[in-house]
Design an enzyme around this catalytic site. Structure first.
Site, short mmCIF file in Angstrom:
data_model
loop_
_atom_site.label_atom_id
_atom_site.label_comp_id
_atom_site.label_asym_id
_atom_site.label_seq_id
_atom_site.Cartn_x
_atom_site.Cartn_y
_atom_site.Cartn_z
N TYR A 82 -44.49 -9.18 48.06
CA TYR A 82 -43.39 -8.58 48.83
C TYR A 82 -42.41 -7.83 47.93
CZ TYR A 82 -45.39 -10.74 52.89
OH TYR A 82 -46.27 -11.08 53.88
N ARG A 128 -43.91 -4.50 47.80
CA ARG A 128 -43.63 -3.82 49.08
C ARG A 128 -42.19 -3.30 49.07
NH1 ARG A 128 -48.00 -5.24 48.87
NH2 ARG A 128 -48.08 -3.08 48.21
N VAL A 171 -41.92 -4.07 58.60
CA VAL A 171 -40.85 -4.78 57.90
C VAL A 171 -40.06 -3.82 57.01
CG1 VAL A 171 -42.06 -6.98 58.05
CG2 VAL A 171 -42.42 -5.53 56.04
N ASP A 172 -40.51 -2.58 56.89
CA ASP A 172 -39.71 -1.60 56.12
C ASP A 172 -38.47 -1.21 56.92
OD1 ASP A 172 -40.09 0.86 57.75
OD2 ASP A 172 -42.19 0.69 57.17
N HIS A 227 -41.57 -8.69 63.33
CA HIS A 227 -42.27 -9.37 62.24
C HIS A 227 -41.38 -9.58 61.01
CE1 HIS A 227 -46.51 -8.20 63.93
NE2 HIS A 227 -45.97 -9.21 64.58
N GLY A 259 -49.07 4.03 66.26
CA GLY A 259 -49.57 3.65 64.94
C GLY A 259 -49.80 2.16 64.71
N THR A 260 -50.46 1.53 65.65
CA THR A 260 -50.83 0.12 65.42
C THR A 260 -52.23 -0.11 65.94
OG1 THR A 260 -50.28 -2.18 65.97
CG2 THR A 260 -49.53 -0.51 67.53
N ALA A 271 -48.51 10.48 63.79
CA ALA A 271 -47.19 10.25 64.41
C ALA A 271 -46.20 11.35 64.01
CB ALA A 271 -46.66 8.88 64.00
P1 OAD Z 1 -52.84 -1.77 60.98
O1 OAD Z 1 -53.07 -1.51 59.53
O2 OAD Z 1 -53.66 -2.81 61.62
O3 OAD Z 1 -53.05 -0.42 61.81
C1 OAD Z 1 -52.44 0.77 61.42
C2 OAD Z 1 -52.72 1.79 62.49
O4 OAD Z 1 -52.03 2.99 62.14
C3 OAD Z 1 -54.20 2.18 62.65
O5 OAD Z 1 -54.56 2.07 64.00
C4 OAD Z 1 -54.24 3.65 62.20
O6 OAD Z 1 -55.14 4.43 63.00
C5 OAD Z 1 -52.83 4.09 62.48
N1 OAD Z 1 -52.37 5.24 61.67
C6 OAD Z 1 -52.74 5.60 60.41
N2 OAD Z 1 -52.10 6.72 60.04
C7 OAD Z 1 -51.28 7.07 61.07
C8 OAD Z 1 -50.37 8.14 61.31
N3 OAD Z 1 -50.13 9.08 60.38
N4 OAD Z 1 -49.72 8.18 62.50
C9 OAD Z 1 -49.95 7.23 63.45
N5 OAD Z 1 -50.81 6.21 63.28
C10 OAD Z 1 -51.46 6.12 62.11
O7 OAD Z 1 -51.26 -2.06 61.13
P2 OAD Z 1 -50.50 -2.74 62.34
O8 OAD Z 1 -51.24 -2.57 63.60
O9 OAD Z 1 -49.08 -2.29 62.29
O10 OAD Z 1 -48.00 -8.23 60.28
O11 OAD Z 1 -50.54 -4.25 61.91
C11 OAD Z 1 -49.94 -5.20 62.73
C12 OAD Z 1 -49.46 -6.36 61.90
O12 OAD Z 1 -50.54 -6.88 61.14
C13 OAD Z 1 -48.44 -5.98 60.87
O13 OAD Z 1 -47.12 -5.97 61.38
C14 OAD Z 1 -48.60 -7.03 59.82
C15 OAD Z 1 -50.10 -7.10 59.80
O14 OAD Z 1 -50.65 -8.26 59.41
C16 OAD Z 1 -47.40 -9.06 59.40
O15 OAD Z 1 -47.38 -8.87 58.22
C17 OAD Z 1 -46.75 -10.23 60.04
#
Ligand code: OAD
Ligand code: ZN
Length: 247
Positions: free
Chosen positions: A67, A70, A104-105, A120, A189-190, A236
């Site tokens: 972290y 990060r 978390v940023d 988170h 973006g998730t 995004a």
């Molecule tokens: P992921 O790494 O699982 O997914 C990231 C997503 O961002 C993917 O679907 C990509 O297609 C998308 N992506 C990449 N570049 C992008 C861009 N320029 N614009 C838009 N989207 C883009 O990350 P999260 O889904 O955020 O939790 O992960 C969820 C949680 O899992 C996080 O909060 C973290 C992790 O474990 C904790 O640490 C508690």
């Protein structure tokens, strides 16, 4: 059937309430790595070692090194046009926007967003590992060895204010209330891999009689793509600045 939009805009009228959920993808264009890409954070660090209570008990030094890195990367990054577009949306529709991030940023805040929830946790805060009741501490330091790990006044160690796997996300009651009353849900973006955030789209649609319109914005379909009204494919930072049409 998921509609792939030809024109990318989301109409917001005076009676709409908008719930926006963001994930790691919104900070990707700021240079912060996502979690699940081939070069993502979880490729270099097994989740169990740095993002679970068990990992913390086994090796707090490694957790703080992770972290701290990060923190340094977030400090060196800048908000991108997607963060700024959401700050601008807040300026225009005020409390009718509810912003919830899994990130978390602090790039949303640095772009100007004022009202948001970090479900988170937050990278730049630390707290007592024993939950002794001491308040959260604003903390941007790097801790790289076991001897540097800061202590709470109660004698326990301070840990990052991050929700790890196996822990309950923050502010869920407020989040549930806002999902219940939104008319538009926008997810950016998730990957749709982590619950409960991945379920928000289902909750927003489940209301009998008045389901919310639901949109996903990102370069690829998330795992829960079939639940959305519309998928808007693209980065995004390119899509968000022109996404919202406010009436
Ligand atoms: P992921 O790494 O699982 O997914 C990231 C997503 O961002 C993917 O679907 C990509 O297609 C998308 N992506 C990449 N570049 C992008 C861009 N320029 N614009 C838009 N989207 C883009 O990350 P999260 O889904 O955020 O939790 O992960 C969820 C949680 O899992 C996080 O909060 C973290 C992790 O474990 C904790 O640490 C508690
Ligand atoms: Zn304490």
């Amino acid at each position: 059937m998921v509609e792939h939009a030809a024109t990318d805009s989301i109409e917001i009228t005076a009676s709409d309430r908008v719930f926006v959920l963001t994930g790691a993808g919104i900070s990707a264009e700021s240079g912060l790595r996502t979690f699940r890409d081939s070069n993502g954070l979880w490729a270099g660090y097994p989740v169990e070692t740095v993002a679970t209570p068990e990992g913390w008990d086994a090796n707090p030094e490694l957790v703080w090194q992770f972290y701290s890195q990060r923190r340094r990367e977030a400090q060196a990054s800048q908000p991108n046009p997607a963060h700024r577009a959401l700050a601008e949306l807040e300026k225009r529709i005020g409390e009718r926007l509810f912003l919830c991030t899994q990130n978390v940023d602090n790039l949303h805040e640095r772009a100007g967003s004022q009202n948001l929830i970090h479900m988170h946790g937050e990278l730049f805060r630390s707290r007592c590992e024993a939950n002794c009741g001491a308040p959260l501490i604003e903390d941007s330091h790097s801790y790289n060895s076991i001897h540097e790990i800061p202590m709470c006044a109660c004698g326990s160690r301070l840990r990052p204010h991050i929700v790890w796997f196996g822990e309950v996300p923050l502010e869920m009651t407020r989040i549930q209330t806002e999902i219940d009353r939104c008319s538009i849900l926008v997810v950016v973006g998730t990957s749709g891999a982590v619950h409960p955030a991945a379920s928000f789209v289902h909750w927003a649609k489940a209301r009998r009689g008045n389901p919310a319109r639901t949109y996903y914005v990102g370069p690829e379909e998330p795992l829960n793509a079939s639940a959305f009204t519309r998928i808007i494919l693209g980065r995004a930072g390119e899509k968000l600045p022109d996404l919202f049409e406010i009436f």
